[in-house]
Design an enzyme around this catalytic site. Structure first.
Site, PDB file in Angstrom:
ATOM      1  N   HIS A 136      35.776  -4.114 -20.359  1.00 19.09           N
ATOM      2  CA  HIS A 136      35.440  -5.643 -20.417  1.00 19.09           C
ATOM      3  C   HIS A 136      36.557  -5.946 -19.593  1.00 19.09           C
ATOM      4  CE1 HIS A 136      32.413  -8.207 -21.431  1.00 19.09           C
ATOM      5  NE2 HIS A 136      33.349  -9.103 -20.807  1.00 19.09           N
TER       6      HIS A 136
ATOM      7  N   HIS B 100      36.851  -9.326 -16.415  1.00 22.93           N
ATOM      8  CA  HIS B 100      36.534  -9.868 -15.153  1.00 22.93           C
ATOM      9  C   HIS B 100      38.232 -10.315 -14.431  1.00 22.93           C
ATOM     10  CE1 HIS B 100      33.072 -11.030 -17.129  1.00 22.93           C
ATOM     11  NE2 HIS B 100      33.801 -11.421 -18.761  1.00 22.93           N
TER      12      HIS B 100
ATOM     13  N   LYS C 180      24.739  -4.403 -16.632  1.00 25.79           N
ATOM     14  CA  LYS C 180      25.769  -5.773 -17.469  1.00 25.79           C
ATOM     15  C   LYS C 180      24.620  -6.508 -17.796  1.00 25.79           C
ATOM     16  CE  LYS C 180      27.782  -7.955 -20.163  1.00 25.79           C
ATOM     17  NZ  LYS C 180      29.427  -7.879 -21.236  1.00 25.79           N
TER      18      LYS C 180
ATOM     19  N   HIS D 163      26.170  -8.490 -23.188  1.00 27.94           N
ATOM     20  CA  HIS D 163      26.392  -9.440 -23.915  1.00 27.94           C
ATOM     21  C   HIS D 163      25.537  -9.667 -25.187  1.00 27.94           C
ATOM     22  CE1 HIS D 163      28.642 -13.551 -23.770  1.00 27.94           C
ATOM     23  NE2 HIS D 163      28.018 -13.485 -25.034  1.00 27.94           N
TER      24      HIS D 163
ATOM     25  N   HIS E  63      32.552  -6.940 -26.608  1.00 29.74           N
ATOM     26  CA  HIS E  63      33.128  -8.035 -27.487  1.00 29.74           C
ATOM     27  C   HIS E  63      32.419  -8.657 -29.115  1.00 29.74           C
ATOM     28  CE1 HIS E  63      30.696 -10.572 -25.057  1.00 29.74           C
ATOM     29  NE2 HIS E  63      30.725 -10.853 -23.876  1.00 29.74           N
TER      30      HIS E  63
ATOM     31  N   ASP F 161      38.335  -8.302 -22.055  1.00 32.47           N
ATOM     32  CA  ASP F 161      37.134  -9.774 -21.989  1.00 32.47           C
ATOM     33  C   ASP F 161      37.625 -10.748 -21.400  1.00 32.47           C
ATOM     34  OD1 ASP F 161      35.291 -10.975 -21.419  1.00 32.47           O
ATOM     35  OD2 ASP F 161      34.726 -11.931 -23.546  1.00 32.47           O
TER      36      ASP F 161
HETATM   37  C1  NCD Z   1      33.303 -14.571 -19.948  1.00 31.94           C
HETATM   38  C2  NCD Z   1      33.487 -15.225 -18.041  1.00 31.94           C
HETATM   39  O1  NCD Z   1      34.491 -15.986 -17.824  1.00 31.94           O
HETATM   40  O2  NCD Z   1      33.636 -14.656 -16.793  1.00 31.94           O
HETATM   41  N1  NCD Z   1      34.066 -15.899 -20.704  1.00 31.94           N
HETATM   42  C3  NCD Z   1      34.594 -15.778 -21.645  1.00 31.94           C
HETATM   43  O3  NCD Z   1      34.260 -16.530 -22.883  1.00 31.94           O
HETATM   44  N2  NCD Z   1      34.266 -14.305 -22.533  1.00 31.94           N
HETATM   45  C4  NCD Z   1      32.104 -14.189 -19.099  1.00 31.94           C
HETATM   46  C5  NCD Z   1      31.964 -13.208 -20.469  1.00 31.94           C
HETATM   47  O4  NCD Z   1      32.395 -12.284 -21.274  1.00 31.94           O
HETATM   48  O5  NCD Z   1      31.281 -13.865 -21.564  1.00 31.94           O
HETATM   49 ZN    ZN Z   2      33.665 -11.160 -20.316  1.00 30.34          ZN
END
Ligand code: NCD
Ligand code: ZN
Length: 345
Positions: free
Chosen positions: A13, A15, A99, A136, A174, A247
């Site tokens: 996971h 970003h 997702k 999520h 998460h 995450d």
């Molecule tokens: C994530 C993001 O910033 O894209 N933020 C987070 O707090 N984890 C989005 C997510 O996975 O909830």
């Molecule tokens: Zn995330």
């Protein structure tokens, strides 16, 4: 133990963002991780197989020379997602998972699902073709307390969905509560959970005690200590249903340090050092490989990586930058609030 060699880990996971931010952060992942499931919550989100193909190409072009890294692409489920497009994406080998963001649950989730009935054709097709759903797991109804959103989601959305579509393979991403851990353990099949680095280390006090600390704010928000301990026990147990999904979610400092700061914690750069510390503390270094390198691929039906990495325990603390500079701006690095001695050699 002074040194530990494990199969190269993956991040289930992540970003990566896009453009200058992606260029600034991708090396922190590709240095240690062989693969990562790439979250689709860009602006605009990655909703079709064509979007994912184009995004994958931008990612591949940004991988630093000399690193081998495979982005595993996901699509952002909407009420209008085409089942045929999903099927084509999976058949072409491009799409690893889909997702689900309940609308409004987190950063860039306004295009997410409001009415689950409208997403059923896509979910039914996924169950049929074996395409996993990454969830999520938080409700967004304003009357539910933010600390209860995961448990209420399990009871009112996830469990009914899994009863309706038992063949659908679901990753609860998460996980932040003992309720989530217990729910995953109680499932007979088709359910697993990812756990982040930071949720193994912080509880909600990190965000709120002694001043408000935006760099510990993420979603799902960290919960009380008993939940953190349940996550630790699950992660370090070796149980195949639990694996790493960092995450890691970079935001530039001005967007975190303001009157309404973004959710997200940046951990790519020091995750393996943090995890070795956690597993050592819990006398579970021999199970770090299961959590970071074996359980995830097994769940997604992929082989574990052949390469290895070696972690070494240094006498002096390892220096990680407090902040990294990207072309998009400065990003604060997760501070575990203890010195890190484990280093990837
Ligand atoms: C994530 C993001 O910033 O894209 N933020 C987070 O707090 N984890 C989005 C997510 O996975 O909830
Ligand atoms: Zn995330």
């Amino acid at each position: 133990m002074r040194s530990l060699t494990i199969r190269r880990p993956d991040d289930w996971h992540l970003h990566l963002r896009d453009g200058a931010m992606m260029e600034g952060v991708i090396g922190d992942t590709s240095r240690h991780f062989a693969r990562a499931i790439i979250m689709p919550n860009l602006v605009p989100p990655v909703v079709t197989t064509a979007d994912a193909r184009a995004y994958r190409e931008r990612i591949v072009n940004a991988i630093p020379d000399g690193d081998t890294f495979e982005p595993l692409m996901t699509l952002y489920l909407t009420e209008g997602t085409s089942p045929d497009d999903l099927e084509e994406g999976k058949a072409s080998g491009l799409i690893t998972a889909v997702k689900l963001y309940p609308a409004g649950a987190t950063t860039n989730s306004h295009g997410g699902v409001r009415d689950f009935e409208k997403a059923m054709p896509a979910l039914e097709r996924m169950a049929k073709i074996g395409l996993p759903l990454c969830v999520h797991g938080e409700v967004t109804t304003p009357d539910v307390d933010i600390f209860d959103r995961e448990k209420v989601f399990i009871d009112t959305v996830l469990d009914p969905l899994r009863k309706r579509l038992p063949e659908l393979k679901v990753t609860m991403e998460h996980v932040t509560t003992s309720d989530g851990i217990d729910y995953i353990k109680s499932a007979e099949s088709n359910l697993a959970g990812s756990i982040t680095t930071h949720h193994l280390i912080i509880n909600r006090n990190a965000i709120l005690v002694g001043g408000i600390r935006p760099h510990y704010y993420c979603l799902p928000v960290a919960k009380r200590e008993s939940h953190r301990l349940a996550l630790r026990a699950a992660a370090t147990s070796g149980d195949r249903r639990f694996f790493l999904g960092t995450d890691s979610a970079p935001h530039i400092d001005p967007l975190k340090e303001c009157g309404c700061g973004c959710a997200g914690i940046y951990t790519s750069i020091n995750t393996m050092s943090c995890l070795a510390h956690v597993f050592e503390q819990d006398n579970a270094l021999d199970r770090l490989e299961a959590f970071a390198s074996l359980n995830g691929p097994a769940w997604y039906g992929l082989p574990a990586n052949d390469e290895t990495i070696t972690l070494v325990r240094r006498d002096e603390p390892v220096d990680f930058p407090a902040k990294i500079e990207t072309g998009a701006g400065t990003v604060t690095v997760f501070d575990p609030m203890f010195p890190l001695h484990w280093d990837v050699a």
